[in-house]
Design a protein around this motif. Structure first.
Motif, short mmCIF file in Angstrom:
data_model
loop_
_atom_site.label_atom_id
_atom_site.label_comp_id
_atom_site.label_asym_id
_atom_site.label_seq_id
_atom_site.Cartn_x
_atom_site.Cartn_y
_atom_site.Cartn_z
N THR A 378 0.57 -0.98 0.06
CA THR A 378 0.40 -0.09 0.60
C THR A 378 0.72 1.76 -0.30
OG1 THR A 378 -0.34 0.00 2.48
CG2 THR A 378 -1.79 -1.34 1.26
N LEU A 385 -1.84 0.89 -6.41
CA LEU A 385 -3.30 0.73 -5.82
C LEU A 385 -4.63 0.68 -6.91
CD1 LEU A 385 -3.58 2.80 -3.40
CD2 LEU A 385 -2.96 0.98 -2.91
N ALA A 386 -4.42 1.41 -7.98
CA ALA A 386 -5.56 1.28 -9.23
C ALA A 386 -4.84 0.50 -10.19
CB ALA A 386 -4.71 2.48 -10.19
N GLU A 389 -6.42 -3.02 -8.59
CA GLU A 389 -8.08 -3.17 -8.82
C GLU A 389 -8.27 -3.31 -9.81
OE1 GLU A 389 -10.89 -2.30 -6.85
OE2 GLU A 389 -9.69 -1.84 -5.01
N TYR A 390 -7.73 -2.78 -11.17
CA TYR A 390 -8.21 -3.11 -12.24
C TYR A 390 -7.34 -5.18 -12.75
CZ TYR A 390 -7.17 -3.08 -17.87
OH TYR A 390 -6.84 -4.01 -18.96
N ALA A 392 -7.67 -7.12 -9.86
CA ALA A 392 -9.16 -7.91 -9.99
C ALA A 392 -10.51 -7.79 -10.89
CB ALA A 392 -9.67 -7.23 -8.10
N SER A 393 -10.59 -6.79 -11.39
CA SER A 393 -11.81 -6.10 -12.24
C SER A 393 -11.41 -7.63 -13.12
CB SER A 393 -12.15 -5.03 -13.12
OG SER A 393 -12.81 -4.64 -13.63
N LEU A 404 -8.41 -8.67 -2.99
CA LEU A 404 -7.29 -8.26 -3.09
C LEU A 404 -6.45 -7.71 -1.16
CD1 LEU A 404 -7.89 -4.62 -5.28
CD2 LEU A 404 -7.12 -6.87 -5.15
#
Length: 527
Positions: A378, A385-386, A389-390, A392-393, A404
């Motif tokens: 982190t 971080l982005a 998320e990308y 994961a999506s 995550l």
């Protein structure tokens, strides 16, 4: 290298420390009796060089320790504790300087140097840098009468001299009782650690008796700071604010705040290549990513060009290699070796392998859900971080359940090497030699070894064995091919070569492969 908010009290304390004794300005614009302050994104943890695998730890240790040789910005070697060396295919003999003393006044002898390498190589110590910074199988033999120490390998080794540049030599009391090194230093470096406030700062004092720096640098060289402070600043925006206000002299900036730095004419900027943004798949028993079909499908399902832009906030470069610049083996090991973006092929492969969508859309095989625990730091900025998320999506669209797991750097190391509670991990690894990667990418798996992802790539192992037995440039084709073998098997996925702005105000300093060179610090008038 990104940075949480510093309280007003902490900032005030930092600026007060920087004031100390009034600085004076000699000829040439250099400032004497000043304090140099830099920032790291998280606490360095234990300060024993034999356990130091994090960049934040080694950036702190660099102030208090020396190595046998050093590296210049162009990759050439410079004398350190050793004034000269004699290289053979399977060994190197270093002749040490006779004037080097530890911070406690004791002499740094060949026996002291040899004991460092012996300690790291001892299986009982379980040093995580064995097989990484110190090649597996290396032995050390001292000859105090001759003033030499010989490092030897069981067979020819590609980078035997270069390997010594990354090993900090412990001396004095810390060598006799390494428990002292948890929160202290015991080295021959140009600075001596004087204060530790965990999670806040580490303070050092200049050693005036220091007389063995590269290029003739001594503790009396004009422009060197009287004090140095390494400040823990987890938030990059805060670090840049401190830099602009005079609370820092050096900040490493990777995220969106680099635009502010680049626009400020009072700040000196140097843009350097940094470690790759990349992710690994855990191949331990029972992990879904132990299946090569799953690894390849997860890789094919990701648009790596888009991910690279997100992860590096548009400031990265195409990843071509796993080693930091200046590279001993320049070349492109990446292009054409990573499975190409093809979501349809990824979906079809998972279907064919028996991973069928369940009622909630998550794929299941033999009663086990396709769950991916994605580990990431982190403290590496909004881009990482982005990127998490990308991913994961994207993987959810393929039918994976993604959890995550964001942690600070020290917890990241614990998860990788001890608890092993992850399936994929975003992990930049900064090394200066391809040989330093072999302990991470092969050999004993964690927690017994440094091979945190439990990799066992036969082709990689064969090429590494071949490359290791060849000297220098002759080995490069095999080292590059070995990296390519990892990408082809989706053992790890290189996404982007990060860049970092080393931003300086009121000082100049060299940063080589992500590490500050304290002997090059020169204080100057800010602005």
């Amino acid at each position: 290298m990104n940075r949480t908010t510093v309280t007003v009290l902490a900032v005030t304390g930092l600026l007060a420390a920087a004031c100390g004794a009034a600085p004076s300005t000699p000829g040439g614009g250099l400032v004497e009796n000043a304090t140099f302050t830099t920032a790291i994104p998280s606490d360095p943890g234990v300060l024993d060089p034999a356990t130091a695998v994090l960049a934040v730890t080694n950036n702190v240790l660099a102030f208090a320790y020396d190595s046998l040789v050093g590296a210049n910005l162009d990759g050439t070697l410079t004398p350190g504790l050793a004034e000269k060396w004699d290289v053979k295919p399977d060994s190197v003999t270093f002749t040490l300087r006779k004037d080097v003393t530890c911070a406690d006044g004791s002499k740094v002898t060949p026996s002291v140097v040899a004991e460092n390498f012996t300690h790291i190589s001892d299986p009982a110590t379980k040093s995580p840098i064995y097989g990484v910074l110190v090649p597996a199988g290396m032995t050390a033999k001292a000859d105090d009468a001759a003033g030499t120490v010989t490092l030897a390998m069981p067979q020819p080794f590609s980078f035997i001299v270069e390997s010594a540049a990354n090993v900090y030599i412990v001396c004095g009391k810390g060598l006799k009782d390494r428990s002292l090194l948890a929160r202290q230093t015991s080295g021959s470096g140009i600075f001596q650690l004087t204060e530790v406030v965990s999670g806040d700062h580490y303070s050092f004092a200049l050693r005036k008796d220091y007389g063995w720096g590269p290029g003739g640098v001594t503790g009396k060289t004009p422009g060197l700071p009287a004090k140095a402070v390494v400040k823990v600043v987890p938030n990059e925006q805060t670090a840049v604010n401190l830099l602009m206000s005079g609370g820092l002299n050096l900040a490493s900036v990777q995220g969106p705040d680099r635009k502010r730095v680049e626009a400020d004419p009072s700040i000196k900027k140097v843009v350097l290549g940094a470690s790759n943004g990349q992710y690994f798949y855990h191949q331990g028993e029972g992990r879904p990513t132990a299946d090569p079909v799953v690894r390849k499908a997860l890789t094919q399902g990701v648009n790596l060009t888009e991910l690279a832009t997100i992860a590096a906030a548009g400031a990265g470069r195409k990843a071509t290699n796993l080693v930091l610049e200046p590279r001993p083996c320049p070349g492109d090991s990446v292009s054409g070796h990573v499975p190409a973006y093809d979501p349809a092929a990824a979906t079809a492969a998972l279907d064919a392998a028996g991973w069928k969508p369940g009622p909630d859309g998550v794929r299941v095989k033999d009663g086990k859900r396709l769950t991916i625990r994605f580990l990431h730091a982190t403290t590496r900025g909004q881009g990482v971080l982005a990127a998490a998320e990308y991913l994961a999506s994207t993987w959810k669209k393929l039918g994976a359940e993604v959890r995550l797991q964001g942690v600070i750097d020290t917890k990241l190391a614990e998860s990788l090497n001890v608890t092993q509670d992850w399936d994929a991990a975003w992990l930049p690894i900064g090394v200066t030699l391809p040989s330093q990667l072999t302990g991470f990418l092969s050999g004993p798996a964690a927690p017994k070894g440094a091979n945190f992802a439990h990799l066992n790539n036969t082709r990689y192992n064969e090429l590494v064995a071949k490359a290791s037995a060849r000297p220098g440039e002759e080995s490069c084709a095999d080292w590059l091919a070995a990296e390519s073998a990892l990408f082809e098997a989706s053992d790890l996925v290189p996404v982007v070569e990060n860049t970092v702005v080393e931003a300086m105000k009121g000082a100049t300093v060299e940063v080589v492969a992500g590490q500050v060179r304290p002997t090059t610090i020169r204080m100057s008038k800010a602005g």
